[in-house]
Design an enzyme around this catalytic site. Structure first.
Site, mmCIF file in Angstrom:
data_model
loop_
_atom_site.group_PDB
_atom_site.id
_atom_site.type_symbol
_atom_site.label_atom_id
_atom_site.label_comp_id
_atom_site.label_asym_id
_atom_site.label_seq_id
_atom_site.Cartn_x
_atom_site.Cartn_y
_atom_site.Cartn_z
ATOM 1 C CE LYS A 40 -0.406 -0.103 5.047
ATOM 2 N NZ LYS A 40 -1.159 -0.702 6.153
ATOM 3 C CE1 TYR A 267 11.974 32.063 3.739
ATOM 4 C CE2 TYR A 267 12.414 29.712 3.517
ATOM 5 C CZ TYR A 267 12.042 30.928 2.961
ATOM 6 O OH TYR A 267 11.734 30.991 1.629
HETATM 7 C C1 LIG Z 1 -0.339 -1.675 6.871
HETATM 8 C C2 LIG Z 1 -0.945 -2.946 7.302
HETATM 9 C C3 LIG Z 1 -0.142 -4.089 7.458
HETATM 10 C C4 LIG Z 1 1.358 -4.072 7.357
HETATM 11 O O1 LIG Z 1 1.910 -3.457 8.498
HETATM 12 P P1 LIG Z 1 3.497 -3.471 8.761
HETATM 13 O O2 LIG Z 1 3.636 -2.993 10.135
HETATM 14 O O3 LIG Z 1 4.102 -2.558 7.755
HETATM 15 O O4 LIG Z 1 3.935 -4.873 8.557
HETATM 16 C C5 LIG Z 1 -0.788 -5.282 7.738
HETATM 17 N N1 LIG Z 1 -2.130 -5.339 7.890
HETATM 18 C C6 LIG Z 1 -2.927 -4.250 7.783
HETATM 19 C C7 LIG Z 1 -4.390 -4.376 7.987
HETATM 20 C C8 LIG Z 1 -2.355 -3.021 7.499
HETATM 21 O O5 LIG Z 1 -3.139 -1.945 7.392
#
Ligand SMILES: *Cc1c(COP(=O)(O)O)cnc(C)c1O
Length: 377
Positions: A40, A267
């Protein structure tokens, strides 16, 4: 476009290191447990299509995405493995679920009914995984209602129930009491289904932290994200020496100057030179995802040495001191995240200075930064 490609700011992504991390995960699992690699958010800023293709080559059975749109991007790139959408969706996104033949998370009765209706109207079936909220408190059915919801899902003709999963809220802590409680709740809800002589679909709960040190969570699937990219879920978990960060963020010195004593930098004039000081200007800033919280705090690597940031990080420029770095020159490669010689700056180091987690550091890297995929590293 041409100009963007020439811009001296880029990401290098090491595909051999990705393979190494993947194989390390695989080596920890039981033979029966499958990997649903989480890609993702553009594979946590690493570029979803390239990363997903490599992971599928390596044997990943499933991919997980954050939205149907991310799933469609992978389908358009020719990926054919099952893709699970981890989040709740709105009706405007249903068409993408069908078009991409995606597996949708169902976390409410409304969504179950609406997905079923939409699928029926289109003369199709939509694959779903039910989400059970065992303590994350985000989305999902409570364990007490799971059995009823399970039967409801089976009764809806245009849904195909392929999985039930939950998500751990605190697996990245050394203390596993809360995780074990979540596991027990999940188990209890599933047992009710099993006892009634129903067949369980695919069951899963593990994220990266659980893959690292919670063997009891290795069920039908595991869903590792961050460790694929070689980063630890938290500073609390013990160092996994087998993991190698796969991303480096680099730029070049575009200008060198020497300012007299009592000159103020950037800045707000938050830094003032004591003596005369040699400074280098870098063509990157917070618009590239380099946190402004690194102002007067962070360091970069030049000629294998650490160079401290002076003053505020700007939108597209950052100033560092090269007073201690002999022969620093315009065009020198600068490492913002990664290794140079024996020196290293990790996403975790930057995250700590910016009061966040390494997930946010890599996710926030500007998508427009050129990515160079190195096959031999
Ligand atoms: C993002 C996510 C993961 C992966 O999490 P990590 O800590 O990066 O391994 C797994 N399951 C769900 C439902 C997630 O949203």
């Amino acid at each position: 476009m041409e100009q963007e490609l020439e811009r001296p700011a880029w990401l290098e992504i090491k595909m051999k290191a990705l393979a190494k991390n993947y194989k390390f995960i695989r080596s920890k699992l039981n033979k029966k447990t499958k990997i649903a690699a989480v890609v993702k958010a553009d594979a946590y800023g690493h570029g979803a299509v390239k990363i997903a293709k490599k992971l599928v080559c390596l044997g990943t059975e499933y991919l997980c995405v954050g939205s149907p749109e991310e799933g469609i991007e992978l389908r358009n790139a020719g990926l054919e493995v099952p893709i699970l959408v981890l989040a709740e969706v709105l009706p405007a996104q249903y068409q993408s679920i069908l078009a991409g033949d995606l597996i949708q998370t169902a976390a409410s009765r409304e969504t179950l009914f609406a997905l079923n209706k939409f699928a029926a109207k289109n003369n199709k079936k939509i694959k779903i995984h039910l989400k059970c909220d065992t303590g994350m408190g985000r989305i999902g059915f409570l364990p007490e209602e799971l059995f009823e919801v399970y039967k409801l899902a089976l009764s809806l003709d245009n849904l195909k129930l392929e999985g039930i999963f939950s998500h751990l809220a605190r697996a990245d802590e050394t203390e596993k009491e809360f995780s074990n409680k979540q596991l027990a709740r999940f188990d209890c809800a599933l047992n009710k289904i099993k006892k009634s002589n129903f067949k369980l679909p695919l069951i899963h709960i593990a994220n990266s932290a659980a893959v690292i040190d919670l063997k009891a969570t290795y069920l039908d699937l595991v869903r590792p994200g961050i460790i694929l990219y070689g980063l630890l879920p938290s500073a609390e978990l013990k160092e996994e020496s087998f993991l190698e960060p796969i991303l480096e963020f680099k730029t070049k010195i575009v200008q060198l100057r020497e300012l007299p004593p009592a000159s103020t930098i950037s800045y707000g004039s938050t830094y003032k030179t004591e003596a005369s000081e040699k400074l280098a200007v870098l063509p990157i800033g917070y618009k590239d995802g380099y946190p402004r919280l690194l102002s007067n705090q962070g360091e970069v690597l030049i000629r294998g040495q650490r160079a401290p940031i002076r003053g505020k990080v700007c939108m597209g420029q950052t100033i560092v001191s090269v007073e201690e770095i002999e022969n620093a020159a315009i065009g020198d490669e600068v490492v913002l995240i990664g290794k140079q010689g024996t020196a290293e700056i990790t996403a975790a180091e930057i995250a700590k200075l910016a009061s966040t987690i390494s997930y946010e550091i890599v996710c926030n890297l500007d998508r427009n930064l050129k990515k160079i995929y190195l096959e031999d590293q």
